[in-house]
Enzyme design. Structure first.
Site, PDB file in Angstrom:
ATOM      1  N   HIS A  24       0.839  -1.210   0.000  1.00 20.77           N
ATOM      2  CA  HIS A  24       0.000   0.000   0.000  1.00 20.77           C
ATOM      3  C   HIS A  24       0.868   1.251   0.000  1.00 20.77           C
ATOM      4  O   HIS A  24       0.675   2.161  -0.829  1.00 20.77           O
ATOM      5  CB  HIS A  24      -0.909  -0.012   1.232  1.00 20.77           C
ATOM      6  CG  HIS A  24      -1.771   1.211   1.361  1.00 20.77           C
ATOM      7  ND1 HIS A  24      -3.095   1.213   0.985  1.00 20.77           N
ATOM      8  CD2 HIS A  24      -1.503   2.466   1.815  1.00 20.77           C
ATOM      9  CE1 HIS A  24      -3.602   2.423   1.200  1.00 20.77           C
ATOM     10  NE2 HIS A  24      -2.644   3.205   1.709  1.00 20.77           N
ATOM     11  N   GLU A  25       1.839   1.298   0.895  1.00 18.41           N
ATOM     12  CA  GLU A  25       2.707   2.479   0.964  1.00 18.41           C
ATOM     13  C   GLU A  25       3.614   2.584  -0.258  1.00 18.41           C
ATOM     14  O   GLU A  25       3.942   3.691  -0.700  1.00 18.41           O
ATOM     15  CB  GLU A  25       3.549   2.435   2.251  1.00 18.41           C
ATOM     16  CG  GLU A  25       2.725   2.465   3.536  1.00 18.41           C
ATOM     17  CD  GLU A  25       1.752   3.631   3.588  1.00 18.41           C
ATOM     18  OE1 GLU A  25       2.066   4.704   3.038  1.00 18.41           O
ATOM     19  OE2 GLU A  25       0.665   3.458   4.168  1.00 18.41           O
ATOM     20  N   HIS A  28       1.964   4.489  -2.883  1.00 11.00           N
ATOM     21  CA  HIS A  28       2.108   5.950  -2.750  1.00 11.00           C
ATOM     22  C   HIS A  28       3.525   6.393  -3.120  1.00 11.00           C
ATOM     23  O   HIS A  28       3.721   7.420  -3.771  1.00 11.00           O
ATOM     24  CB  HIS A  28       1.832   6.382  -1.305  1.00 11.00           C
ATOM     25  CG  HIS A  28       0.415   6.198  -0.867  1.00 11.00           C
ATOM     26  ND1 HIS A  28      -0.663   6.652  -1.584  1.00 11.00           N
ATOM     27  CD2 HIS A  28      -0.105   5.625   0.262  1.00 11.00           C
ATOM     28  CE1 HIS A  28      -1.784   6.359  -0.937  1.00 11.00           C
ATOM     29  NE2 HIS A  28      -1.460   5.730   0.184  1.00 11.00           N
TER      30      HIS A  28
END
Length: 454
Positions: A24-25, A28
């Site tokens: 998920h990170e 980003h």
């Protein structure tokens, strides 16, 4: 061994959660760096740092509590008015207040603290390498990158489940043959002297036989077999089987048996007086062999999208669902098995799956299914249009873009960027609500857990 397997299941869920957060990170981080934003930290977890290493301008690390993660980008919000304006000789605090300080009071102080913290990320940074200066579409791409990674991971896991391992299905291979026929809607499973011999046993069907066709109609699933048999009470059927590589035909005459009537959804049909309606069906007395059947490659993505809809329905009703869960803590009532869970509850389910008395492949299937569902939940939850969630940042970017488009249409000067720090009080309320709901679910998962096996 069962306790060890239970613990292994929990550990697998924790590792799976950590991997999901890391991806998920990364979702980003990658576009942020691609668009030139300065990223100071990439961290998995919260609390004390267990390990970290700096590579270039970014510190990569792992923290003690694997319940989240973050990346630290320079300039998530525009600078505060007092930082962005040029200094004036003889300026005073009163002038600063006129130029944009939040004022006085508790919530105003929260806003000012947020502005100060954001300004710290801007000091010494390249003016062109800050998040707030990105075009609207790039800001949206960066913020949607995290949830998108969770969705892609869920699609991969569901594809692995359905097309790699397969769906456990009743096949046309006979696993067992009943020696007698219970012709009424009874729960009795043992034979009595008065019971007739089951048609399959009388015809000579044996465990391991593969049913190929019935009355010349090819069958590929046990549902095909069952449908023909149920519709043919007291009618002789020519059953073609394959035994030890050889094909032969047996004559099987289903007997008429009384069974409960069900509707298209499999629910019992009731008579006007409330009793269960019955129907006469054909019965031969065979149990099918269960086997994993691989599904088409698009089945996994379809399952993921269906899960997105189901989870979105739960998230939409989250406050109500959590309240109902809290009520069961007081009343001792049974929890909704389809209701929300905390990571503790997910870990308990993983432990149950890992320690179940089932083949290893069944347990692997269950763990992968839980991880896929977890990533769907992360995807949907992070799209909620409230700060500090990713959806909140997307909503701000869209609002900023709408204002600029409106100004351009009417040939007006571009408006200042949206000051998201003004939403800090609402953000605090959202954070507190999430903490409270999380605490309720954790307590419920410890005191009154949802169990796969009742």
């Amino acid at each position: 061994m069962t306790v060890v397997a239970f613990v292994i299941g929990i550990l697998l869920m924790v590792v799976g959660l950590a991997v999901s957060i890391a991806l998920h990170e990364l979702g980003h981080l990658w576009p942020a760096k691609k668009f030139g934003v300065r990223v100071g930290q990439y961290m998995i977890g919260f609390g004390p740092t267990l390990w970290s290493r700096r590579k270039g301008e970014t510190e990569y690390g792992v923290k003690a509590i694997p319940l989240g993660g973050y990346i630290s980008m320079a300039g998530m919000y525009p600078p505060s008015p007092e930082m962005s304006r040029a200094p004036i000789a003889g300026d005073t605090g009163t002038a600063q207040a006129r130029d944009g300080r939040a004022g006085s009071g508790f919530f105003a102080t929260m806003v000012q603290d947020a502005r100060t913290a954001n300004d710290e990320t801007l000091r010494g940074a390249d003016d062109d390498r800050v998040f707030y200066k990105l075009p609207i579409w790039k800001r949206i791409v960066v913020m949607l990158g995290g949830p998108t990674m969770n969705l892609l991971l869920a699609i991969f896991l569901f594809a692995l489940l359905f097309s790699g391992i397969g769906v456990k299905t009743a096949t046309t291979t006979v696993a067992a043959v009943s020696q007698c026929a219970v012709t009424t809607a009874s729960a009795r499973t043992t034979c009595e002297p008065t019971d007739p011999v089951a048609p399959a046993a009388a015809a000579g069907l044996k465990a391991g036989d593969e049913i190929v066709a019935i009355d010349g109609t090819p069958v590929s699933t046990f549902t095909d077999v069952s449908t023909i048999v149920r519709d043919s009470p007291d009618q002789p059927l020519q059953v073609e089987i394959r035994r030890d590589g050889q094909t032969q035909t047996l004559t099987v005459t289903p007997i008429s048996a009384t069974r409960g009537k069900t509707d298209a959804q499999g629910r019992p049909v009731r008579n006007a007086d409330g009793t269960t309606a019955t129907v006469q069906v054909g019965f031969i007395g065979v149990t099918p062999q269960q086997d994993y059947v691989r599904q088409p490659i698009w089945t996994g993505p379809q399952a993921a999208m269906q899960n997105v809809g189901a989870v979105a329905g739960i998230v939409w009703q989250m406050p109500v669902k959590v309240y109902e869960t809290a009520t069961t803590l007081v009343t001792g009532g049974q929890r909704d098995p389809n209701g929300p869970l905390s990571i503790v509850g997910a870990g308990v389910l993983a432990g149950e799956v890992a320690s179940a008395n089932a083949p290893v492949l069944d347990r692997v299937n269950g763990i992968l299914g839980l991880l896929a569902s977890l990533n769907i939940a992360l995807f949907v939850f992070n799209l909620i249009p409230l700060l500090p969630l990713d959806g909140g940042h997307v909503a701000i970017a869209l609002w900023d873009g709408a204002r600029r488009t409106w100004a351009k249409m009417f040939r007006r000067p571009p408006p200042p960027q949206v000051d998201a720090t003004k939403l800090v009080p609402i953000t605090y309320v959202v954070v507190i609500a999430l903490i409270v709901m999380g605490a309720v679910l954790i307590i419920a998962d410890l005191v009154n857990p949802v169990s796969l096996f009742g």
